[in-house]
Design a protein around this motif. Structure first.
Motif, mmCIF file in Angstrom:
data_model
loop_
_atom_site.group_PDB
_atom_site.id
_atom_site.type_symbol
_atom_site.label_atom_id
_atom_site.label_comp_id
_atom_site.label_asym_id
_atom_site.label_seq_id
_atom_site.Cartn_x
_atom_site.Cartn_y
_atom_site.Cartn_z
ATOM 1 N N ASP A 220 41.272 42.247 45.691
ATOM 2 C CA ASP A 220 42.595 42.147 46.273
ATOM 3 C C ASP A 220 42.560 41.216 47.469
ATOM 4 O O ASP A 220 41.739 41.388 48.366
ATOM 5 C CB ASP A 220 43.081 43.536 46.703
ATOM 6 N N GLU A 221 43.437 40.238 47.494
ATOM 7 C CA GLU A 221 43.408 39.229 48.555
ATOM 8 C C GLU A 221 43.604 39.841 49.934
ATOM 9 O O GLU A 221 42.964 39.433 50.907
ATOM 10 C CB GLU A 221 44.474 38.167 48.295
ATOM 11 N N GLU B 284 40.936 39.556 53.095
ATOM 12 C CA GLU B 284 41.283 39.067 54.439
ATOM 13 C C GLU B 284 40.907 40.096 55.502
ATOM 14 O O GLU B 284 40.354 39.740 56.551
ATOM 15 C CB GLU B 284 42.772 38.749 54.519
ATOM 16 N N GLU C 228 39.244 29.664 44.735
ATOM 17 C CA GLU C 228 39.914 30.825 45.315
ATOM 18 C C GLU C 228 39.188 31.353 46.547
ATOM 19 O O GLU C 228 39.814 31.782 47.517
ATOM 20 C CB GLU C 228 40.046 31.939 44.266
ATOM 21 N N ARG D 225 41.014 31.676 50.165
ATOM 22 C CA ARG D 225 41.153 32.962 50.860
ATOM 23 C C ARG D 225 40.508 32.910 52.247
ATOM 24 O O ARG D 225 41.040 33.490 53.199
ATOM 25 C CB ARG D 225 40.521 34.070 50.021
#
Length: 307
Positions: free
Chosen positions: A31-32, A36, A60, A64
């Motif tokens: 999950d982004e 983070e 990706e 991110r």
């Protein structure tokens, strides 16, 4: 967190670095927002070295990381990425384009360390005559600060270090509990030349965590299992009991500046952070490990003379 000077670059880096492959979902869905949050926690915990590559999640991972570092956090990180990668040409123009694309995804004007990704993929002459000059031009332009080379083939690292044009090397699964062949020639040579050293995959592509990567060959897993049986004296009672000694084995090696953790969750990150207080293996245990597999690579020999 312990820190060290990254070879002749003068950069002060955390001995534990954040590896970028899991951040791009290479080893499974992520999950982004969680990624983070984990990057921010890593920074707040003292980790300042982040290593990624364009090929991790097809860009990706870089995207991110760039998103997590915007808003004033870029200066908190020593950011390392790589040029070109599997299936790409390593020619001058492609190398320039690769780095320009990385800068855009990372949302930064400069990358601290730019490494040539897995140099065993192409002939030596291509690296020397095309890829390396492109990176040197980018360094002149201020878009990158330092240049590195990565591969798990140790004889190639020796050859490239002999050029005296690289600031760092990165290998993977070559200084770990069941294959520590990097310590015999590569680590002493890097120390002599004041070259920064990054150690990836200290868990042997999941082998030492009892979760081998699905692409590993059965015969390699069988050999690794036999070696791990000889390491029962190190195993902790907790699940995945060789993870802690494997991390401490690398983190306490003075010739290794950065040990990468492939954390994709804050839980894994926190567990690995607990090993960063400066305590390595017991000296007698360390010598026992060295004696078990001295000079014995886990991986089959490659035809390196063709590269």
């Amino acid at each position: 967190m312990e820190y060290t000077t990254f070879g002749r670059t003068g950069l002060r880096v955390s001995k534990l670095g954040l590896g970028g492959a899991p951040l791009g979902g290479v080893f499974g869905p992520t999950d982004e927002r969680d990624i983070e949050k984990m990057i921010h926690e890593a920074l707040e915990s003292g980790i300042n070295f982040i290593d990624t590559a364009p090929s991790y999640g097809r860009g990706e991972s870089e995207r991110r990381i760039g998103s997590a570092l915007k808003g004033g956090r870029r200066n908190e990180a020593v950011l390392a990425s790589k040029a070109v990668g599997p299936g790409q040409s390593f020619d001058y123009a492609t190398t320039i384009r690769s780095v320009e694309d990385s800068l855009e995804r990372l949302q930064t004007d400069w990358i601290d360390l730019l490494q040539i990704h897995d140099v065993e993929q192409v002939p030596y002459e291509t690296i020397v005559n095309e890829t390396l000059p492109a990176l040197e031009k980018l360094r002149e332009d201020g878009k990158i600060r330092y240049i590195g080379v990565s591969t798990r083939i140790l004889s190639l690292l020796e050859r490239y270090m002999g050029l005296n044009r690289f600031d760092s090397i990165q290998f993977y699964a070559r200084y770990m509990l069941i294959d520590h062949t990097a310590k015999d020639i590569v680590l002493p040579l890097a120390a002599e030349k004041e070259i920064g050293v990054i150690n990836g995959s200290v868990l042997g592509l999941g082998l030492l965590a009892d979760t081998p990567a699905p692409f590993l060959r059965p015969n390699l897993i069988d050999e690794a299992t036999k070696r791990m049986e000889q390491l029962e004296f190190l195993r902790k009672t907790a699940p995945h009991g060789l993870v802690e000694p494997a991390m401490r084995f690398s983190l306490s090696q003075p010739a290794i500046h950065v040990t990468l953790t492939g954390a994709a969750t804050t839980d894994v990150l926190r567990k690995n952070l607990a090993f960063c207080e400066g305590q390595g293996l017991d000296p007698e245990e360390l010598q026992r490990v060295y004696g078990l597999f001295q000079g014995r690579s886990l991986f089959p020999a490659e035809k390196e003379e063709d590269k």
